[in-house]
Scaffold this active site. Sequence first.
Site, mmCIF file in Angstrom:
data_model
loop_
_atom_site.group_PDB
_atom_site.id
_atom_site.type_symbol
_atom_site.label_atom_id
_atom_site.label_comp_id
_atom_site.label_asym_id
_atom_site.label_seq_id
_atom_site.Cartn_x
_atom_site.Cartn_y
_atom_site.Cartn_z
ATOM 1 N N GLY A 144 38.927 40.457 49.702
ATOM 2 C CA GLY A 144 38.304 39.276 48.924
ATOM 3 C C GLY A 144 38.564 38.430 48.815
ATOM 4 N N GLU A 172 48.337 39.436 46.134
ATOM 5 C CA GLU A 172 47.867 39.336 47.513
ATOM 6 C C GLU A 172 48.024 38.890 48.178
ATOM 7 O OE1 GLU A 172 43.373 39.728 45.197
ATOM 8 O OE2 GLU A 172 43.931 37.498 45.482
HETATM 9 C C1 5RP Z 1 41.775 38.376 43.176
HETATM 10 C C2 5RP Z 1 41.000 37.642 44.377
HETATM 11 C C3 5RP Z 1 39.050 37.676 44.466
HETATM 12 O O1 5RP Z 1 39.501 38.290 45.852
HETATM 13 C C4 5RP Z 1 38.818 37.386 44.457
HETATM 14 O O2 5RP Z 1 38.212 36.874 42.832
HETATM 15 C C5 5RP Z 1 37.252 37.604 45.288
HETATM 16 O O3 5RP Z 1 36.860 38.991 43.712
HETATM 17 P P1 5RP Z 1 35.473 39.592 43.807
HETATM 18 O O4 5RP Z 1 34.969 40.271 45.454
HETATM 19 O O5 5RP Z 1 34.957 40.373 42.962
HETATM 20 O O6 5RP Z 1 33.918 38.166 44.393
HETATM 21 O O7 5RP Z 1 41.288 36.357 44.787
HETATM 22 O O8 5RP Z 1 42.209 37.693 42.832
#
Ligand code: 5RP
Length: 229
Positions: A86, A107
């Site tokens: 995400g 990530e």
């Molecule tokens: C985690 C991230 C997530 O991908 C980002 O915060 C999006 O999260 P969500 O899908 O819960 O909105 O970078 O470190």
Amino acid sequence: MSDPKEAAKRLVGFAAVDRYVEPGMCVGLGTGTTAYWAIKRTGERVAAGEKLEAIVTSAATERLCGEFGVPVVPFMSRDIDVAIDGADEVAPDWALTKGGGGALFREKAIAIAARRFIVIVDDSKVVDRLGRFPTPVEVVPFTLPWVEREIAARFPHAKATERIRDGQPYRTDNGNAILDCAFGTIPDPRALAATLQAIHGVLDVGIFLDLADAVLCTADSGVRELTKA
Ligand code: 5RP
């Protein structure tokens, strides 16, 4: 599913796995509430008999893989065919803000190492310019006061706030702090990321540039692939 936002995340998470993951692949699995659905879908395919393996971006994702029966292998033990994750924001050139879930460092490692990096978002994450979401910056805790001072000196209008969870300073899987930095609209994410990254004590900046190979976004009740500007 009654919550439309959750339904949108499920749609895009499932679509990414079904479009990009082929039998036998090693999948980089992201962190967060959207990546959750990609992990779940990967688990369904494993349960149906497919031989898939995962490399995970966080301890939370490793736990979910355990729950959904997805075999996890160590980073770099094999090539990552595709990574799915995400994002907090996606700009028209596919520059991303990431790290809302605190997993930005791993990530980014997996996004860099993967043959293809697929971003999954609902349409609320698509922006004209980065900066609506505060930029997460991962900082070695000892250097936190120094990094805060440097950011204040270089960006007097920014507001950098240490992330707190359950009344305690938040710590990443790497044992580090997160500064959530509200810069306002970011005209030049590359320059900002380089300036922040050069501050001693900054491990990583939640700005991902030139990494995404595709962005899947839910719109109305369908999934569309964004076109890069
Ligand atoms: C985690 C991230 C997530 O991908 C980002 O915060 C999006 O999260 P969500 O899908 O819960 O909105 O970078 O470190």
